[in-house]
Design a protein around this motif. Structure first.
Motif, PDB file in Angstrom:
ATOM      1  N   ALA A  14      37.424  48.495  66.463  1.00  0.00           N
ATOM      2  CA  ALA A  14      38.510  48.276  66.110  1.00  0.00           C
ATOM      3  C   ALA A  14      39.538  49.499  66.995  1.00  0.00           C
ATOM      4  O   ALA A  14      40.524  48.994  67.430  1.00  0.00           O
ATOM      5  N   ASP A  15      38.764  50.373  67.027  1.00  0.00           N
ATOM      6  CA  ASP A  15      39.483  51.589  68.173  1.00  0.00           C
ATOM      7  C   ASP A  15      38.389  51.756  69.164  1.00  0.00           C
ATOM      8  O   ASP A  15      37.324  51.955  69.101  1.00  0.00           O
TER       9      ASP A  15
ATOM     10  N   LYS B  23      40.904  34.691  67.799  1.00  0.00           N
ATOM     11  CA  LYS B  23      41.647  34.138  66.867  1.00  0.00           C
ATOM     12  C   LYS B  23      42.785  33.304  67.053  1.00  0.00           C
ATOM     13  O   LYS B  23      43.143  32.162  66.379  1.00  0.00           O
ATOM     14  N   THR B  24      43.767  33.912  68.162  1.00  0.00           N
ATOM     15  CA  THR B  24      44.864  33.078  68.425  1.00  0.00           C
ATOM     16  C   THR B  24      44.548  31.668  69.124  1.00  0.00           C
ATOM     17  O   THR B  24      44.984  30.811  68.889  1.00  0.00           O
ATOM     18  N   SER B  25      43.395  31.653  70.164  1.00  0.00           N
ATOM     19  CA  SER B  25      42.842  30.624  70.546  1.00  0.00           C
ATOM     20  C   SER B  25      42.480  29.607  69.464  1.00  0.00           C
ATOM     21  O   SER B  25      42.818  28.458  69.929  1.00  0.00           O
ATOM     22  N   GLU B  26      41.819  30.128  68.742  1.00  0.00           N
ATOM     23  CA  GLU B  26      41.197  29.172  67.639  1.00  0.00           C
ATOM     24  C   GLU B  26      42.365  28.717  66.747  1.00  0.00           C
ATOM     25  O   GLU B  26      42.495  27.373  66.507  1.00  0.00           O
ATOM     26  N   GLY B  27      43.608  29.524  66.516  1.00  0.00           N
ATOM     27  CA  GLY B  27      44.672  29.046  65.749  1.00  0.00           C
ATOM     28  C   GLY B  27      45.237  27.907  66.434  1.00  0.00           C
ATOM     29  O   GLY B  27      45.648  26.899  65.828  1.00  0.00           O
TER      30      GLY B  27
ATOM     31  N   ASN C 204      39.784  40.369  69.477  1.00  0.00           N
ATOM     32  CA  ASN C 204      39.919  39.768  68.368  1.00  0.00           C
ATOM     33  C   ASN C 204      41.025  38.914  68.091  1.00  0.00           C
ATOM     34  O   ASN C 204      40.928  37.636  68.022  1.00  0.00           O
ATOM     35  N   ILE C 205      42.142  39.301  68.513  1.00  0.00           N
ATOM     36  CA  ILE C 205      43.380  38.728  68.430  1.00  0.00           C
ATOM     37  C   ILE C 205      43.463  37.550  69.496  1.00  0.00           C
ATOM     38  O   ILE C 205      43.816  36.235  68.979  1.00  0.00           O
ATOM     39  N   PHE C 206      42.915  37.539  70.498  1.00  0.00           N
ATOM     40  CA  PHE C 206      42.697  36.937  71.625  1.00  0.00           C
ATOM     41  C   PHE C 206      41.968  35.563  71.051  1.00  0.00           C
ATOM     42  O   PHE C 206      42.600  34.210  71.500  1.00  0.00           O
TER      43      PHE C 206
ATOM     44  N   PHE D 243      40.149  44.983  69.207  1.00  0.00           N
ATOM     45  CA  PHE D 243      41.295  44.765  68.611  1.00  0.00           C
ATOM     46  C   PHE D 243      41.847  43.520  69.148  1.00  0.00           C
ATOM     47  O   PHE D 243      42.100  42.435  68.775  1.00  0.00           O
ATOM     48  N   THR D 244      42.195  43.830  70.364  1.00  0.00           N
ATOM     49  CA  THR D 244      42.983  42.877  71.325  1.00  0.00           C
ATOM     50  C   THR D 244      41.918  41.826  71.482  1.00  0.00           C
ATOM     51  O   THR D 244      42.425  40.492  71.465  1.00  0.00           O
TER      52      THR D 244
END
Lengths: 343, 343
Positions: free
Chosen positions: B145-146, B234-238, B230-232, B227-228
């Motif tokens: 995460a960090d 999950k946003t693609s999946e979403g 993971n967002i990348f 962190f970024t």
């Protein structure tokens, strides 16, 4: 109502910018001040019929390029379209500013010349993001590369006011974009922002949200730091763009699929329309005394027209004053809320 | 070859996990150790024909839930499937570990019991991400995460080795995910990581990349903080998931579109296949002494089977030893490279 438009900003300047201005002046009946080199503007206007439209030319000979360092550019180009236009807003000659140019320079000039709302630490870029249920407000999508927890707390307050008055959501659900929905998920910045948002009684904070849930419509306001928010938006754009290419490839492979795609073209057109971000009108820089609208660098005429529409609405709804009011109330409500948490 | 499988991990455990194990044992001819409560496993196995397959049951009565705090869970559940399975890898009873369970717990137990490769500061989760040109390796997508700049430098080295030996790219182009491609774009973490990656002579670092360019295939390896990243992902999946819903809605509206969609169904099926991430086999936790594979929490049998295939390949290709070698070489090459930059 006079809206100052940066004629030289974005990948398609000046042609598409001016085309959008002409459309907007005609459709919305507003004055659009065309800020840029007069010769260039006159040459472009010659391609349009502008009889009866109010499109004054405001000279600004310098151009801030997309790649320039914002602070340096704003300081060294006092006669750039961005600086001249934001100064018009400062003096009251214009009531809002619209640009498809360098976001950082627009933020810098906006902060410097339009000025921040009292109490706001950092302005934030907000956009309406399409979900399966409608739209949610996402902020900050890129005004700040480095964000502190107390900035994100204010993003929650500003986003909530935006959702109430622009999106007409009565008590907007505010959530924090994280790598998991559970409490305790996130990096240190997110954990600290969570603590502050939870203490902010003036908003309806409901904890973390993952990207997938954002798209399912589980939040009205999604708070994120400017770096992560920018990745979120650009990843969404990238996937949507990639899927359109993949669909084109796969649906034109073989005669039956091709015929099917032909028959389904009205449906496919509706899919594309729902993906088209040019109608959303770009991002509003929340937290400034007057509306500053930053649209995508690749904006064409349609996107510029809608950005001018958003500027007009923000003026009519007196959004900046509402933010001022909301932040003041939130400070009054949450005496401890703005105490910084070390990050 | 013996692969230890966490039977109790993920949203579809134990049914889909065991179904995937049976498939994998049959298709790839590997031993899959089923780690979990023996009664539950026996009951599930009764639904399959397993004659001739090597599927030993390894008792582990405790379960680490998806929402549990990793360090606490691993410490307090010594008889959990994750802990028992990683200890099997430690002792050499198994050569790799596969789980669809709590990612943080798998990372914690993997680091504790399988152990980090000497010189590696932090393991990182890598996946092959589909682009218009093929695949690129994205890391870290959520192990940390960090993240510190010096971790991200090592992600560049590990990702490059992964791309060479798993994706067969001769001299992988390594780029850093940022909010702009220009030098100087990014938050402070990205700026510091950029400096370190640029100094790392053992990799082919080519600067920043934006999400959209990732999807256009402009990088073989995309370095990002956990962190970024993971967002990348999950946003693609979403977005992909949302678009499938939107397409279904729009293509079945009206008889002509519906007929078209029917005729185009083989094409639409190919589109879906290109979006289906179950065939990618999940993420490898790079930087551990033996392969640890973490698949999506929503993995079904097919995803589990592919995850076991990836584990088999990682063992055969001796990926962990190559990382060891590569990191040692990179440290030798770049004497100054691992000096920390303050973040």
């Amino acid at each position: 109502m006079n809206i100052a438009l940066d004629v030289m900003g974005g990948d398609n300047a000046p042609k598409e910018i001016i085309a959008g201005a002409v459309d907007a002046a005609r459709v919305y009946g507003v004055t659009v001040s065309l800020v840029g080199p007069p010769d260039v503007i006159r040459a472009e206007l010659a391609d349009h019929s502008t009889a009866g439209l109010d499109l004054p030319i405001v000279p600004a000979e310098q151009i801030i390029e997309m790649g320039e360092k914002p602070v340096h550019a704003v300081r060294n180009k006092p006669n750039s379209s961005i600086v001249v236009a934001t100064k018009m807003v400062r003096t009251g000659d214009a009531q809002a500013f619209v640009t498809a140019g360098n976001t950082g320079a627009a933020l810098t000039a906006g902060t410097l010349y339009v000025g921040r709302v009292r109490g706001i630490l950092r302005p934030a870029l907000v956009i309406p993001f399409p979900t399966l249920k409608g739209f949610c407000a996402v902020l900050d999508i890129g005004a700040n590369a480095d964000t502190k927890p107390e900035h994100m707390q204010q993003f929650g307050v500003m986003g909530s006011i935006y959702a109430q008055h622009v999106m007409n959501v009565e008590r907007p659900i505010v959530r924090l974009l994280s790598n998991g929905e559970e409490v305790g998920k996130g990096n240190q910045l997110i954990l600290n922002a969570y603590t502050l948002l939870q203490r902010t009684r003036s908003i309806n904070f409901q904890g973390n949200v993952e990207s997938i849930e954002v798209m399912e419509g589980l939040a009205d306001v999604v708070v994120t730091d400017g770096f992560t928010g920018n990745i979120f938006i650009k990843t969404s754009e990238g996937v949507a763009k990639m899927l359109q290419v993949v669909m084109k490839e796969e649906l034109t492979r073989g005669p039956v699929s091709t015929l099917g795609a032909f028959l389904a073209q009205s449906g496919l057109r509706r899919v594309r329309a729902r993906l088209d971000d040019s109608q959303y009108g770009g991002a509003i820089l929340l937290g400034l005394k007057k509306p500053v609208i930053v649209t995508h660098g690749r904006s064409k005429a349609n996107a510029i027209r809608h950005a001018i529409r958003v500027a007009k609405q923000a003026i009519e709804q007196d959004l900046s004053r509402r933010i001022q009011q909301g932040v003041t109330e939130s400070i009054d409500l949450d005496q401890t809320a703005l105490m910084p948490v070390s990050n």
